[in-house]
Design a protein around this motif. Structure first.
Motif, PDB file in Angstrom:
ATOM      1  N   GLU A 196       0.841  -1.177   0.000  1.00 35.07           N
ATOM      2  CA  GLU A 196       0.000   0.000   0.000  1.00 35.07           C
ATOM      3  C   GLU A 196       0.894   1.250   0.000  1.00 35.07           C
ATOM      4  N   ALA A 197       0.263   2.390  -0.173  1.00 31.71           N
ATOM      5  CA  ALA A 197       1.013   3.637  -0.239  1.00 31.71           C
ATOM      6  C   ALA A 197       1.736   3.894   1.078  1.00 31.71           C
ATOM      7  N   VAL A 198       3.071   3.941   1.032  1.00 28.75           N
ATOM      8  CA  VAL A 198       3.896   4.258   2.198  1.00 28.75           C
ATOM      9  C   VAL A 198       4.684   5.516   1.850  1.00 28.75           C
ATOM     10  N   PHE A 199       4.428   6.582   2.593  1.00 23.29           N
ATOM     11  CA  PHE A 199       5.059   7.859   2.280  1.00 23.29           C
ATOM     12  C   PHE A 199       6.471   7.906   2.848  1.00 23.29           C
ATOM     13  N   MET A 200       7.289   8.734   2.236  1.00 25.05           N
ATOM     14  CA  MET A 200       8.676   8.873   2.677  1.00 25.05           C
ATOM     15  C   MET A 200       8.718   9.435   4.094  1.00 25.05           C
ATOM     16  N   PRO A 201       9.499   8.802   4.977  1.00 25.59           N
ATOM     17  CA  PRO A 201       9.636   9.348   6.339  1.00 25.59           C
ATOM     18  C   PRO A 201      10.194  10.768   6.299  1.00 25.59           C
ATOM     19  N   TYR A 202       9.952  11.525   7.367  1.00 25.46           N
ATOM     20  CA  TYR A 202      10.435  12.907   7.428  1.00 25.46           C
ATOM     21  C   TYR A 202      10.851  13.227   8.858  1.00 25.46           C
ATOM     22  N   VAL A 203      11.764  14.182   8.970  1.00 24.53           N
ATOM     23  CA  VAL A 203      12.252  14.591  10.286  1.00 24.53           C
ATOM     24  C   VAL A 203      11.100  15.188  11.091  1.00 24.53           C
ATOM     25  N   GLY A 204      10.952  14.711  12.317  1.00 27.67           N
ATOM     26  CA  GLY A 204       9.864  15.160  13.172  1.00 27.67           C
ATOM     27  C   GLY A 204       8.689  14.198  13.211  1.00 27.67           C
ATOM     28  N   GLN A 205       8.661  13.206  12.331  1.00 26.35           N
ATOM     29  CA  GLN A 205       7.574  12.235  12.323  1.00 26.35           C
ATOM     30  C   GLN A 205       7.597  11.433  13.628  1.00 26.35           C
ATOM     31  N   ILE A 206       6.437  11.235  14.222  1.00 24.31           N
ATOM     32  CA  ILE A 206       6.331  10.642  15.561  1.00 24.31           C
ATOM     33  C   ILE A 206       5.753   9.227  15.469  1.00 24.31           C
ATOM     34  N   PHE A 207       6.307   8.332  16.292  1.00 22.22           N
ATOM     35  CA  PHE A 207       5.818   6.953  16.402  1.00 22.22           C
ATOM     36  C   PHE A 207       5.638   6.605  17.881  1.00 22.22           C
ATOM     37  N   LYS A 208       4.723   5.704  18.141  1.00 24.57           N
ATOM     38  CA  LYS A 208       4.492   5.291  19.527  1.00 24.57           C
ATOM     39  C   LYS A 208       5.670   4.500  20.075  1.00 24.57           C
TER      40      LYS A 208
END
Length: 726
Positions: free
Chosen positions: A86-98
């Motif tokens: 499926e569509a997976v967007f490019m990670p970016y600085v500041g992106q948050i994960f649990k």
């Protein structure tokens, strides 16, 4: 392109071998631990080997949680693959994960979509925060450190795939309002190497996994002597994929088998020891039970090394139940133990309330003719030599031969649910979108009454769907005298092929097989389920009459609610049939609307014999609508005694019934309610406002009554007012 191919080939050697070795050892250690030292919560699975005899063919049972482990893992694998596509967007600085694992999974999906894989690199830890930084890098990041060459004559010159790629994702942990989260602090998607296409990236070690279900299958095939290349072909056939499209390659399978070879031998030894110890404990439990209960019976066989091969047992309640309900017996061999390698065979009868009655149990070392023959001989000895009229089983050539040899006068029937449960696994791969249409026509074939009509329609079905050379169609046709209604309608089955009875069997197995980790616990669970004292009393349902026929009133006072509902259904339908008396005293009975499908009812007045060409009484022990119509025409107010079988009567119940005087009280209450309801209906139909008001108030009243507690004193004086509709 040459450079790309080199990298893939190189990965299939050094990196892949190391990763697979670690992964296989970890997975197989878990597998061995589960199978030996700590068995899974349920040691029983459905038999999956197909009765067609082809080793590569096995049955998948749809919707079965216990047995669809393999198919579920395949499904999960497919779901995982599809989700990664499926569509997976490019990670970016500041992106948050649990969590950091969520971030790794996200980056891994992005990498696969874009032609590379990733690995975990450095992690940074502090005393207060623990691990607070994670570094994920491209699989070609960094450079391989030179190692001291081994002291061999011709050392292999292993080239590294690492080329100093700078693609990376750095995570940092932070705590916001007391909640821990991870954010991307650095990210680069700049690669200094060629990215792979979809058909190439799947060959990277990070994406080549042998699922546990496939591991079990590989080990089983390897143990049977299959070479690795044939194992791969078998898996491709079973999964229905093109050659080379498995989520792993032949070298993975070879390395896995080599790595696990020693573990397999150790595992087999542990399982053998566990089986010997647990079967001895089971035998001791049987001996102890026989000392406490003189009517408990058991038997077993041993091999040349005095090790237990087969064991069987039954209880006093089971032997007593067989004297009444032993006319039709189901021998269920659906389950086998993956821990002990034993086949479970359970004998059931059907009682006068339509519920299963446990008659006996056997654990067999294999599915051979000799094992089944021993089980049949032992069961008959337990039941004092009395043979059943009919025995119902699954499709099994060895079992069929054993029944023909040990029970020559007993009718053998293949349970319809066993046939239908295999259809999807057998025919969906070849028929695809046509399967549902095929299944509908197949269901119609099962209920045809004439043998000639069945065989004609069967040939038409085979030709229409192009199944002339299909091995499963040939298998079903070879068993045709044992499962279609047209062949078995004169066999006595006592309604033991209904969906309700099958569901009851399934519930019984769930009670005795759930959560068992050893044979002794299984033995105790079976004993509890077989003890009639643990069965709840059968509450007499209020059986209201639907016609004014005295025959119905008479039957209501004699039959159990289960049997009466079946007979009442026939009584109601009998009103729709016309009769024509023939010269010899017989009758032609035909539906008033249907011009075809007439039935011949033979009436012999001297000894009150009645026989119908539909064979319903011979099939279920319940008179058919055609016979009931003739009895009504003959001014019979009661059904002749011989046509109310003892097995369906209230007096044949194994468990004490609740107070039958409640039926009389229920009749009085029913008359009051019927009169009140009739008046209420008449008054409410004058206007829409009246009807809406009555409907609203009755709904409230019903809800209030349903929430009222039931008085124990009242419940003991009358039966439950459950009106059962057919």
């Amino acid at each position: 392109m040459f450079n790309c191919t080199f990298h893939i080939v190189h990965l299939l050697t050094r990196v892949q071998r190391r990763a697979l070795r670690l992964r296989s050892k970890k997975h197989f250690t878990c597998f061995c631990t589960k199978m030996t030292m700590k068995p899974s919560s349920n040691i029983w699975i459905r038999r999956q080997q197909c009765p067609c005899g082809d080793w590569k063919c096995y049955v998948k049972y749809e919707g079965d949680d216990q047995t669809s482990v393999s198919s579920q893992l395949i499904k999960n694998e497919t779901t995982s693959t599809s989700s990664s596509s499926e569509a997976v967007f490019m990670p970016y600085v500041g992106q948050i994960f649990k969590t950091d694992e969520d971030a790794f999974e996200y980056y891994s999906n992005f990498a696969r979509k874009n032609g590379f894989s990733i690995r975990k690199a450095r992690s940074t830890e502090s005393q207060n925060l623990g691990i607070y930084r994670r570094d994920f890098v491209c699989y070609r990041s960094g450079f391989n450190q030179p190692r001291k060459k081994a002291n061999v004559e011709h050392p292999r010159d292993r080239k590294s795939v690492r080329c100093g790629c700078d693609a990376k994702l750095y995570l940092t942990k932070e705590i916001v309002n007391g909640v821990t989260q991870w954010y991307i602090s650095q990210f680069s998607n700049v690669h200094n190497h060629e990215l792979l296409e979809d058909d190439q990236v799947r060959l990277l070690p990070a994406y080549r996994k042998i699922q546990e279900a496939d591991q079990e299958r590989i080990l089983l095939l390897s143990k049977a002597g299959f070479p690795v290349n044939r194992i791969v072909k078998v898996l491709e056939l079973e999964k229905g994929v093109q050659p080379g499209q498995l989520p792993f390659i032949e070298k993975d399978v070879r390395n896995f088998v080599r790595t696990c070879k020693k573990s397999v031998q150790e595992n087999d030894a542990l399982l053998t020891e566990k089986r010997e110890n647990d079967t001895l404990e089971l035998l001791e439990a049987c001996k102890a039970m026989a000392e406490r209960d003189a009517d408990f019976v058991y038997d077993y066989t041993t091999d040349e090394n005095s090790k237990i091969e087969n064991i069987s047992w039954s209880y006093a309640d089971s032997v007593r139940a067989y004297t009444v309900f032993g006319d039709v017996v189901t021998f269920d061999t659906t389950y086998r133990s993956i821990t002990y390698g034993l086949l479970l065979g359970v004998w059931f009868g059907i009682d006068n309330h339509g519920k299963p009655v446990f008659l006996g149990c056997a654990l067999l070392q294999d599915e051979s003719l000799n094992s089944f023959a021993w089980a049949l001989q032992t069961f008959l000895r337990f039941m004092r030599g009395r043979c059943p009229q009919t025995v119902l089983t699954d499709i099994d050539s060895s079992l069929r031969d054993a029944i023909a040899r040990e029970l020559p006068d007993t009718k053998h029937v293949i349970c319809s649910w066993h046939v239908h449960s295999k259809l999807s696994s057998w025919f969906t791969p070849s028929l695809g979108s046509q399967y549902e249409e095929f299944k509908a026509e197949f269901d119609m074939l099962c209920h045809l009454e004439g043998i000639e009509e069945f065989e004609h329609q069967w040939n038409h079905l085979v030709a229409r769907f192009g199944l002339a050379s299909d091995k499963h169609i040939a298998l079903l046709f070879s068993y045709r005298t044992s499962w279609p209604l047209s062949y078995i309608r004169s066999y006595f089955l006592a309604r033991s092929m209904t969906a309700e009875f099958y569901q009851s069997l399934d519930e019984f197995f769930k009670r005795i097989l759930s959560g068992q980790t050893c044979l002794q616990l299984f033995f105790e669970q079976v004993g509890f389920a077989a003890d009639l004292r643990n069965r709840s009393k059968e509450a007499l349902q209020y059986m209201h009459t639907k016609t004014c026929l005295p025959i119905e009133e008479n039957a209501r006072s004699i039959l159990t609610p289960y049997a009466f509902n079946a007979l009442q259904h026939e009584i109601v339908l009998s009103m729709q049939y016309a009769t024509t008396e023939l010269a010899n005293g017989s009758y032609l009975v035909r539906h008033y609307k249907k011009m075809e499908g007439e039935y011949l009812v033979i009436w012999i007045s001297q000894d009150e014999q009645i026989h119908c060409s539909c064979k319903e009484f011979e099939h279920s022990g319940i008179l058919c609508r055609h016979c009931l119509r003739v009895l009504t025409v003959k001014n019979y107010f009661e059904i002749p005694e011989k046509y109310i079988l003892f097995r369906w009567r209230l007096e044949s119940s194994l468990v004490a019934l609740e107070d039958r005087n409640g039926q009389c009280n229920s009749d009085e209450y029913a008359q009051v309610f019927h009169s009140l309801a009739a008046t209420l209906l008449t008054e409410s139909l004058f206007t829409k406002e009246r009807f809406n008001h009555v409907h609203r108030e009755l709904s409230r009243l019903l809800e209030h009554v349903q929430n009222m507690p039931v008085s124990n004193e009242f419940a003991s004086n009358m039966a439950a007012n459950n009106i059962s509709e057919s």
